[in-house]
Design an enzyme around this catalytic site. Structure first.
Site, mmCIF file in Angstrom:
data_model
loop_
_atom_site.group_PDB
_atom_site.id
_atom_site.type_symbol
_atom_site.label_atom_id
_atom_site.label_comp_id
_atom_site.label_asym_id
_atom_site.label_seq_id
_atom_site.Cartn_x
_atom_site.Cartn_y
_atom_site.Cartn_z
ATOM 1 N N GLU A 8 -6.927 3.528 4.647
ATOM 2 C CA GLU A 8 -7.180 2.416 3.722
ATOM 3 C C GLU A 8 -7.673 1.192 4.499
ATOM 4 O O GLU A 8 -8.509 0.424 4.036
ATOM 5 C CB GLU A 8 -5.887 2.058 2.976
ATOM 6 C CG GLU A 8 -6.070 0.923 1.985
ATOM 7 C CD GLU A 8 -4.767 0.264 1.548
ATOM 8 O OE1 GLU A 8 -4.451 -0.808 2.105
ATOM 9 O OE2 GLU A 8 -4.088 0.811 0.666
ATOM 10 N N ARG A 30 -8.007 1.387 -4.765
ATOM 11 C CA ARG A 30 -8.327 0.822 -3.449
ATOM 12 C C ARG A 30 -9.831 0.926 -3.151
ATOM 13 O O ARG A 30 -10.238 1.167 -2.022
ATOM 14 C CB ARG A 30 -7.536 1.518 -2.325
ATOM 15 C CG ARG A 30 -6.024 1.401 -2.421
ATOM 16 C CD ARG A 30 -5.544 -0.042 -2.293
ATOM 17 N NE ARG A 30 -4.109 -0.131 -2.139
ATOM 18 C CZ ARG A 30 -3.250 -0.214 -3.145
ATOM 19 N NH1 ARG A 30 -3.677 -0.209 -4.397
ATOM 20 N NH2 ARG A 30 -1.945 -0.311 -2.910
ATOM 21 N N SER A 71 -0.128 -0.493 3.941
ATOM 22 C CA SER A 71 -0.357 0.965 3.957
ATOM 23 C C SER A 71 -1.591 1.259 4.803
ATOM 24 O O SER A 71 -2.661 0.717 4.533
ATOM 25 C CB SER A 71 -0.635 1.492 2.549
ATOM 26 O OG SER A 71 0.455 1.229 1.702
HETATM 27 P P1 FAD Z 1 -9.336 -9.161 5.509
HETATM 28 O O1 FAD Z 1 -8.420 -8.236 6.199
HETATM 29 O O2 FAD Z 1 -9.707 -10.409 6.192
HETATM 30 O O3 FAD Z 1 -10.667 -8.362 5.136
HETATM 31 C C1 FAD Z 1 -10.602 -7.089 4.530
HETATM 32 C C2 FAD Z 1 -12.037 -6.589 4.255
HETATM 33 O O4 FAD Z 1 -12.662 -7.417 3.287
HETATM 34 C C3 FAD Z 1 -12.944 -6.682 5.483
HETATM 35 O O5 FAD Z 1 -13.857 -5.621 5.409
HETATM 36 C C4 FAD Z 1 -13.648 -8.015 5.327
HETATM 37 O O6 FAD Z 1 -14.889 -8.068 5.991
HETATM 38 C C5 FAD Z 1 -13.813 -8.074 3.821
HETATM 39 N N1 FAD Z 1 -13.803 -9.445 3.282
HETATM 40 C C6 FAD Z 1 -12.769 -10.324 3.345
HETATM 41 N N2 FAD Z 1 -13.083 -11.450 2.657
HETATM 42 C C7 FAD Z 1 -14.334 -11.276 2.177
HETATM 43 C C8 FAD Z 1 -15.225 -12.075 1.391
HETATM 44 N N3 FAD Z 1 -14.888 -13.295 0.979
HETATM 45 N N4 FAD Z 1 -16.437 -11.571 1.091
HETATM 46 C C9 FAD Z 1 -16.799 -10.329 1.504
HETATM 47 N N5 FAD Z 1 -16.011 -9.536 2.232
HETATM 48 C C10 FAD Z 1 -14.795 -9.997 2.567
HETATM 49 N N6 FAD Z 1 -2.956 -4.242 -0.233
HETATM 50 C C11 FAD Z 1 -2.777 -3.811 -1.504
HETATM 51 O O7 FAD Z 1 -3.741 -3.506 -2.216
HETATM 52 N N7 FAD Z 1 -1.523 -3.706 -2.033
HETATM 53 C C12 FAD Z 1 -0.418 -4.009 -1.330
HETATM 54 O O8 FAD Z 1 0.691 -3.897 -1.846
HETATM 55 C C13 FAD Z 1 -0.572 -4.469 0.002
HETATM 56 N N8 FAD Z 1 0.503 -4.762 0.762
HETATM 57 C C14 FAD Z 1 0.340 -5.192 2.031
HETATM 58 C C15 FAD Z 1 1.476 -5.511 2.777
HETATM 59 C C16 FAD Z 1 1.364 -5.974 4.070
HETATM 60 C C17 FAD Z 1 2.613 -6.310 4.856
HETATM 61 C C18 FAD Z 1 0.069 -6.155 4.646
HETATM 62 C C19 FAD Z 1 -0.071 -6.701 6.037
HETATM 63 C C20 FAD Z 1 -1.069 -5.817 3.913
HETATM 64 C C21 FAD Z 1 -0.939 -5.325 2.600
HETATM 65 N N9 FAD Z 1 -2.064 -4.977 1.822
HETATM 66 C C22 FAD Z 1 -1.894 -4.567 0.529
HETATM 67 C C23 FAD Z 1 -3.424 -5.046 2.384
HETATM 68 C C24 FAD Z 1 -4.064 -6.456 2.314
HETATM 69 O O9 FAD Z 1 -3.096 -7.426 2.054
HETATM 70 C C25 FAD Z 1 -5.141 -6.537 1.234
HETATM 71 O O10 FAD Z 1 -6.140 -5.569 1.455
HETATM 72 C C26 FAD Z 1 -5.807 -7.927 1.195
HETATM 73 O O11 FAD Z 1 -6.613 -8.042 0.054
HETATM 74 C C27 FAD Z 1 -6.666 -8.220 2.416
HETATM 75 O O12 FAD Z 1 -7.053 -9.571 2.349
HETATM 76 P P2 FAD Z 1 -7.542 -10.357 3.621
HETATM 77 O O13 FAD Z 1 -8.030 -11.693 3.158
HETATM 78 O O14 FAD Z 1 -6.516 -10.363 4.663
HETATM 79 O O15 FAD Z 1 -8.794 -9.460 4.050
HETATM 80 N N1 EPU Z 2 8.081 7.748 0.565
HETATM 81 C C1 EPU Z 2 8.766 8.534 1.456
HETATM 82 N N2 EPU Z 2 8.892 8.098 2.741
HETATM 83 C C2 EPU Z 2 8.371 6.920 3.158
HETATM 84 C C3 EPU Z 2 7.663 6.115 2.241
HETATM 85 C C4 EPU Z 2 7.531 6.551 0.950
HETATM 86 O O1 EPU Z 2 9.251 9.593 1.128
HETATM 87 O O2 EPU Z 2 8.542 6.601 4.330
HETATM 88 C C5 EPU Z 2 7.948 8.213 -0.823
HETATM 89 C C6 EPU Z 2 9.148 7.835 -1.670
HETATM 90 O O3 EPU Z 2 9.470 8.932 -2.448
HETATM 91 C C7 EPU Z 2 8.632 6.774 -2.599
HETATM 92 C C8 EPU Z 2 7.160 7.098 -2.677
HETATM 93 O O4 EPU Z 2 6.818 7.647 -1.408
HETATM 94 O O5 EPU Z 2 9.247 6.835 -3.836
HETATM 95 C C9 EPU Z 2 6.291 5.891 -2.924
HETATM 96 O O6 EPU Z 2 6.619 4.872 -1.987
HETATM 97 P P1 EPU Z 2 6.420 3.325 -2.318
HETATM 98 O O7 EPU Z 2 6.896 3.029 -3.681
HETATM 99 O O8 EPU Z 2 6.959 2.542 -1.186
HETATM 100 O O9 EPU Z 2 4.867 3.167 -2.393
HETATM 101 P P2 EPU Z 2 3.691 3.755 -1.524
HETATM 102 O O10 EPU Z 2 3.007 4.811 -2.298
HETATM 103 O O11 EPU Z 2 4.154 4.101 -0.163
HETATM 104 C C10 EPU Z 2 1.981 2.126 -2.597
HETATM 105 C C11 EPU Z 2 0.857 1.257 -2.128
HETATM 106 C C12 EPU Z 2 1.393 -0.058 -1.603
HETATM 107 C C13 EPU Z 2 2.130 -0.757 -2.725
HETATM 108 C C14 EPU Z 2 3.278 0.146 -3.198
HETATM 109 C C15 EPU Z 2 4.005 -0.414 -4.397
HETATM 110 C C16 EPU Z 2 -0.944 2.704 -1.444
HETATM 111 C C17 EPU Z 2 -1.730 3.275 -0.310
HETATM 112 N N3 EPU Z 2 0.090 1.929 -1.115
HETATM 113 O O12 EPU Z 2 2.750 2.454 -1.443
HETATM 114 O O13 EPU Z 2 0.290 -0.861 -1.206
HETATM 115 O O14 EPU Z 2 2.642 -2.003 -2.311
HETATM 116 O O15 EPU Z 2 2.739 1.436 -3.583
HETATM 117 O O16 EPU Z 2 3.219 -0.292 -5.528
HETATM 118 O O17 EPU Z 2 -1.296 2.939 -2.598
HETATM 119 C C18 EPU Z 2 -1.110 -1.418 0.643
HETATM 120 O O18 EPU Z 2 -2.061 -0.985 -0.033
HETATM 121 O O19 EPU Z 2 -1.276 -1.913 1.785
HETATM 122 C C19 EPU Z 2 0.235 -1.339 0.087
HETATM 123 C C20 EPU Z 2 1.317 -1.734 0.770
#
Ligand code: FAD
Ligand code: EPU
Length: 337
Positions: free
Chosen positions: A333, A163, A237
């Site tokens: 994050e 991240r 997250s």
């Molecule tokens: P924004 O929120 O618009 O911007 C994020 C940051 O990047 C800001 O600082 C912004 O200024 C900067 N930025 C954006 N675009 C540019 C650009 N073109 N040039 C320079 N700076 C820029 N993230 C994960 O890694 N893994 C996940 O599994 C994951 N799951 C998610 C699930 C949900 C339901 C949600 C809501 C979010 C999740 N995220 C996850 C977080 C998010 O989706 C990612 O961080 C995504 O890349 C953000 O993209 P965005 O275009 O919305 O960025």
């Molecule tokens: N867990 C709990 N309670 C909860 C949630 C999770 O006990 O309420 C424990 C469970 O044991 C589970 C473990 O945490 O097995 C891991 O949970 P999960 O697989 O849901 O993943 P996470 O660590 O919570 C991370 C990323 C997610 C990504 C998933 C799948 C980070 C900060 N988050 O979540 O990314 O989608 O793994 O790979 O690394 C994001 O970055 O926004 C994001 C959603």
């Protein structure tokens, strides 16, 4: 066109009711350059906006928001084993992943259904289900805000980590990412290290594994536990999973035998922050309209009218109790604005 006092409510997935003093959308690099050249904005702070899915507005933004709408997906080069695919920063990430899957460009399938745009994907090296973009990232182009020239960054230049990237640290707020090129595989290398993927494919009766089946399984797992921002405001997250030494992990394991941790190559252990937060009793809790999601404690949510500050205060309370109970520091994050 520059608009004034523009509502950002629909442009951030938390659904926070904040405004931008100035707002503009740019669909070409020339438009971005023209905007950056406007004398009246030389000293105005700027925020580049993608899909708004990793931001929390704790106040109105007293500057210029530039929404990046640069589009286009292009197969720029082919080698014996690889496709090089370039996408504009304003392409929607999941649509881009689907385009790759439809064309049998392998490598991004585990990253299906992550919200946001292509341009933000390198910012925090998005990752999920055992994959990160750094595994298939080739290069990106970015406009240097100060001198308005385009620079190319290769994989090493981006200093990707968990991240993390150089754009969140040393080069913060200095560049606008305009396009990202991925090096994708002609012969897929299926990544099912994350156990739930195999289980899900089995449940779906998948006979032969392929990138389409992996993507479908990932979409289904994600939909079952992550709240859909169209229904409940959130930014995924809210915290990173913290890395601790193996000594600290072992002492925590003695006290809390069910603690969840994953061994890292450097000998440290990554703790599941969701577990730590749940153990502190926060899962499903709300303070006003700000809450900790009931299925995933790592996700903070806005049930309607929460302000960014209320979500932020809740995050501080969560961090304080994890520190008090486990002695572990959580790091946010989500980008706090
Ligand atoms: P924004 O929120 O618009 O911007 C994020 C940051 O990047 C800001 O600082 C912004 O200024 C900067 N930025 C954006 N675009 C540019 C650009 N073109 N040039 C320079 N700076 C820029 N993230 C994960 O890694 N893994 C996940 O599994 C994951 N799951 C998610 C699930 C949900 C339901 C949600 C809501 C979010 C999740 N995220 C996850 C977080 C998010 O989706 C990612 O961080 C995504 O890349 C953000 O993209 P965005 O275009 O919305 O960025
Ligand atoms: N867990 C709990 N309670 C909860 C949630 C999770 O006990 O309420 C424990 C469970 O044991 C589970 C473990 O945490 O097995 C891991 O949970 P999960 O697989 O849901 O993943 P996470 O660590 O919570 C991370 C990323 C997610 C990504 C998933 C799948 C980070 C900060 N988050 O979540 O990314 O989608 O793994 O790979 O690394 C994001 O970055 O926004 C994001 C959603």
């Amino acid at each position: 066109m520059i608009q004034k006092n523009y509502s950002l409510k629909k442009l951030n997935t938390f659904g926070i009711d904040a405004t931008a003093r100035y707002f503009t959308e740019c669909s070409s690099i020339d438009q971005i350059k023209e905007t950056l050249s406007l004398q009246s904005f030389t000293n105005t702070q700027k925020l580049i906006l993608g899909g708004g899915s990793n931001l929390l507005f704790t106040k109105n933004f007293d500057g210029l928001v530039i929404k990046n709408n640069l589009k286009g997906i292009e197969l720029v080069k082919e080698e014996k084993d690889f496709y090089f695919v370039k996408a504009g920063a304003g392409e929607i990430w999941h649509q881009f992943v689907m385009h790759c899957i439809d064309n049998n460009y392998a490598g991004l399938e585990n990253l299906s259904l992550i919200p946001g745009n292509v341009g933000a994907s390198p910012m925090q090296n998005i990752g999920a289900y055992g994959a990160e973009i750094k595994d298939h990232f080739f290069e990106l182009e970015a406009l240097h805000i100060a001198d308005k020239t385009i620079h190319t960054f290769n994989n090493a230049d981006c200093k990707f980590g968990y991240r993390e990237s150089v754009f969140k640290r040393d080069l913060k707020n200095q560049y606008i990412i305009t396009s990202v090129t991925f090096k994708l595989l002609k012969h897929p290398n299926f990544n099912t290290r994350y156990g739930a993927i195999e289980k899900e494919m089995e449940a779906q009766g998948v006979k032969e594994i392929n990138i389409q089946a992996i993507s479908k399984a990932v979409c289904s797992i994600r939909s079952s536990k992550l709240p859909n921002p169209a229904e409940i405001g959130n930014a995924g997250s809210f915290f990173k999973n913290p890395e601790v030494t193996s000594e600290l992990y072992n002492s925590l394991k003695n006290k809390f035998p069910t603690i969840v941790g994953y061994d890292l190559e450097n000998g440290n252990v990554k703790l599941a922050a969701g577990w730590l937060i749940e153990q502190c009793g926060w899962k499903g809790k709300t303070i006003g309209d700000a809450g900790v999601h009931k299925l995933q404690a790592l996700v903070l949510v806005n049930y309607g009218k929460a302000t960014g500050l209320e979500i932020f205060d809740l995050s501080q309370k969560v961090m304080d109790s994890v520190k008090e109970t486990f002695g572990v520091d959580l790091e946010r994050e989500v980008n706090i604005i």
